[in-house]
Design an enzyme around this catalytic site. Sequence first.
Site, PDB file in Angstrom:
ATOM      1  N   ILE A  23       0.837  -1.207   0.000  1.00  0.00           N
ATOM      2  CA  ILE A  23       0.000   0.000   0.000  1.00  0.00           C
ATOM      3  C   ILE A  23       0.873   1.259   0.000  1.00  0.00           C
ATOM      4  CG2 ILE A  23      -0.319   0.234   2.508  1.00  0.00           C
ATOM      5  CD1 ILE A  23      -2.928   0.853  -0.271  1.00  0.00           C
TER       6      ILE A  23
ATOM      7  N   LYS B 211      -5.712   1.741   7.648  1.00  0.00           N
ATOM      8  CA  LYS B 211      -6.741   0.909   8.253  1.00  0.00           C
ATOM      9  C   LYS B 211      -6.212  -0.518   8.315  1.00  0.00           C
ATOM     10  CE  LYS B 211      -8.136  -1.678   5.521  1.00  0.00           C
ATOM     11  NZ  LYS B 211      -7.553  -2.761   4.653  1.00  0.00           N
TER      12      LYS B 211
HETATM   13  N1  NAP Z   1      -6.223   1.772   2.044  1.00  0.00           N
HETATM   14  C1  NAP Z   1      -6.161   0.688   1.296  1.00  0.00           C
HETATM   15  O1  NAP Z   1      -6.756   0.602   0.234  1.00  0.00           O
HETATM   16  C2  NAP Z   1      -5.303  -0.457   1.742  1.00  0.00           C
HETATM   17  C3  NAP Z   1      -5.011  -1.481   0.845  1.00  0.00           C
HETATM   18  C4  NAP Z   1      -4.171  -2.496   1.268  1.00  0.00           C
HETATM   19  C5  NAP Z   1      -3.663  -2.500   2.549  1.00  0.00           C
HETATM   20  N2  NAP Z   1      -4.005  -1.502   3.413  1.00  0.00           N
HETATM   21  C6  NAP Z   1      -3.486  -1.491   4.784  1.00  0.00           C
HETATM   22  O2  NAP Z   1      -2.115  -1.161   4.741  1.00  0.00           O
HETATM   23  C7  NAP Z   1      -1.388  -1.887   5.716  1.00  0.00           C
HETATM   24  C8  NAP Z   1      -0.237  -2.604   5.030  1.00  0.00           C
HETATM   25  O3  NAP Z   1      -0.770  -3.502   4.092  1.00  0.00           O
HETATM   26  P1  NAP Z   1       0.089  -3.976   2.826  1.00  0.00           P
HETATM   27  O4  NAP Z   1      -0.854  -4.717   1.959  1.00  0.00           O
HETATM   28  O5  NAP Z   1       0.845  -2.851   2.256  1.00  0.00           O
HETATM   29  O6  NAP Z   1       1.079  -5.014   3.524  1.00  0.00           O
HETATM   30  P2  NAP Z   1       2.539  -5.433   3.089  1.00  0.00           P
HETATM   31  O7  NAP Z   1       2.720  -5.265   1.626  1.00  0.00           O
HETATM   32  O8  NAP Z   1       2.765  -6.750   3.698  1.00  0.00           O
HETATM   33  O9  NAP Z   1       3.478  -4.354   3.808  1.00  0.00           O
HETATM   34  C9  NAP Z   1       3.445  -4.204   5.163  1.00  0.00           C
HETATM   35  C10 NAP Z   1       4.685  -3.501   5.667  1.00  0.00           C
HETATM   36  O10 NAP Z   1       4.635  -3.650   7.074  1.00  0.00           O
HETATM   37  C11 NAP Z   1       5.935  -3.508   7.556  1.00  0.00           C
HETATM   38  N3  NAP Z   1       6.219  -4.195   8.807  1.00  0.00           N
HETATM   39  C12 NAP Z   1       6.750  -3.607   9.897  1.00  0.00           C
HETATM   40  N4  NAP Z   1       6.873  -4.461  10.883  1.00  0.00           N
HETATM   41  C13 NAP Z   1       6.414  -5.644  10.426  1.00  0.00           C
HETATM   42  C14 NAP Z   1       6.299  -6.942  10.994  1.00  0.00           C
HETATM   43  N5  NAP Z   1       6.698  -7.196  12.250  1.00  0.00           N
HETATM   44  N6  NAP Z   1       5.803  -7.917  10.236  1.00  0.00           N
HETATM   45  C15 NAP Z   1       5.386  -7.662   8.967  1.00  0.00           C
HETATM   46  N7  NAP Z   1       5.462  -6.443   8.373  1.00  0.00           N
HETATM   47  C16 NAP Z   1       5.980  -5.458   9.101  1.00  0.00           C
HETATM   48  C17 NAP Z   1       6.869  -3.894   6.440  1.00  0.00           C
HETATM   49  O11 NAP Z   1       7.618  -2.720   6.382  1.00  0.00           O
HETATM   50  P3  NAP Z   1       9.153  -2.648   5.941  1.00  0.00           P
HETATM   51  O12 NAP Z   1       9.014  -2.174   4.530  1.00  0.00           O
HETATM   52  O13 NAP Z   1       9.726  -1.690   6.861  1.00  0.00           O
HETATM   53  O14 NAP Z   1       9.728  -4.015   6.051  1.00  0.00           O
HETATM   54  C18 NAP Z   1       5.998  -4.074   5.221  1.00  0.00           C
HETATM   55  O15 NAP Z   1       6.508  -3.362   4.129  1.00  0.00           O
HETATM   56  C19 NAP Z   1      -2.399  -2.815   6.399  1.00  0.00           C
HETATM   57  O16 NAP Z   1      -2.774  -2.264   7.623  1.00  0.00           O
HETATM   58  C20 NAP Z   1      -3.572  -2.852   5.429  1.00  0.00           C
HETATM   59  O17 NAP Z   1      -4.829  -3.016   6.052  1.00  0.00           O
HETATM   60  C21 NAP Z   1      -4.795  -0.485   3.023  1.00  0.00           C
END
Ligand code: NAP
Length: 332
Positions: free
Chosen positions: A14, A96
């Site tokens: 995201i 979120k």
């Molecule tokens: N608004 C929207 O449309 C939308 C869409 C999708 C997701 N989201 C929200 O955005 C957030 C992230 O989702 P995503 O899909 O982007 O997930 P993702 O691709 O898995 O990325 C999550 C990030 O979390 C970080 N992180 C920090 N501590 C962590 C830990 N202990 N274990 C795993 N990850 C850790 C990592 O950061 P580093 O890069 O530092 O390693 C990773 O890059 C969620 O809360 C989700 O609900 C919102």
Amino acid sequence: MTPIRWGILGAGGIAAKFGSDLRAAPGSTIAAVAARDGRRAAAFAGRLGIPRSYGSYRELVEDEDVDVVYIATTHAQHHEQALLALRAGKPVLVEKAFTLNARQAREVVAEARARRLFCMEAMWMRLHPLIRQVADLVRAGELGEVVGLRADLSKTFHPDRDVRLFDPAAGGGALLDLGVYPVTLAWLLLGRPATVQATGSRGSTGVDLTAALQLGYADGRVGQVYCSAISESPYAALLTGTAGWVRFEGRMHHPTALTVHTAAGERVLSAPPVQGNGFNWEIAEVESCLRDGVTESPLAPLEDTIGVLEILDDARRQLGVRYDADEDADRD
Ligand SMILES: NC(=O)c1ccc[n+]([C@@H]2O[C@H](COP(=O)([O-])OP(=O)(O)OC[C@H]3O[C@@H](n4cnc5c(N)ncnc54)[C@H](OP(=O)(O)O)[C@@H]3O)[C@@H](O)[C@H]2O)c1
């Protein structure tokens, strides 16, 4: 106009999408990004043309040339990282679900209020022009008395690919990832329910895979909310009233149109053309609040964020889904 300088905390999926919309926002610029791994942060910065990258979140929140921090990590990290940023004096936009539970949300909100810093859940649905318009229609009484809402947001996730969705330590489960949208819509259009009845299923890792919520209101209105991480759906929503109904066309959380049916006939309200990934209205709201010195967006109030998490807490309790953070809440 001096652009708002953003810091992106976390370099995942995201973060890349939101970052791309930030790049296109005329009132914003991305000053820095941080990831746990400095090389990944640098690669992310290279892709988005961001001048500075850090291998620690603390360095980002302490960067004096960052005006606001966008917390883009997994739900389980939001509480700690929002507090980290706020305690460094930085306003925050938190993805979120805002936190894992209502107790964590209250702590973050209290910290922001005590420091008089801007804080908002990145519930982009609430800033969508048609979602704002449907709330206006209800307030104006166009549907007569609202009777009920049916809303569903479901999508098939795969345990091998979408690891965080199935991991309780990451706040996995359908409710926090998907259900948060239809529950927020119910909150916006119907308010706080008097009763929450939840039924559904849990997977082998203990997280909720499917959840169906019946929201009851003292005056007889009802909300039916459905989410599933193991089924596809059209993301449908229908709002009914004594004098008409509204059908959300396209996806309920960023509809392409609203069909409004009343005794006067049927009309279709179309959404403005989508810009980039559609985060432009959310970005504009943060910019506007920061420029005006407003610490809580009236369009996405923090009390609503907390109230929605209280419903999700209740539903998870009924489904038997517990996170470690809930144990802390029990000890309070
Ligand atoms: N608004 C929207 O449309 C939308 C869409 C999708 C997701 N989201 C929200 O955005 C957030 C992230 O989702 P995503 O899909 O982007 O997930 P993702 O691709 O898995 O990325 C999550 C990030 O979390 C970080 N992180 C920090 N501590 C962590 C830990 N202990 N274990 C795993 N990850 C850790 C990592 O950061 P580093 O890069 O530092 O390693 C990773 O890059 C969620 O809360 C989700 O609900 C919102």
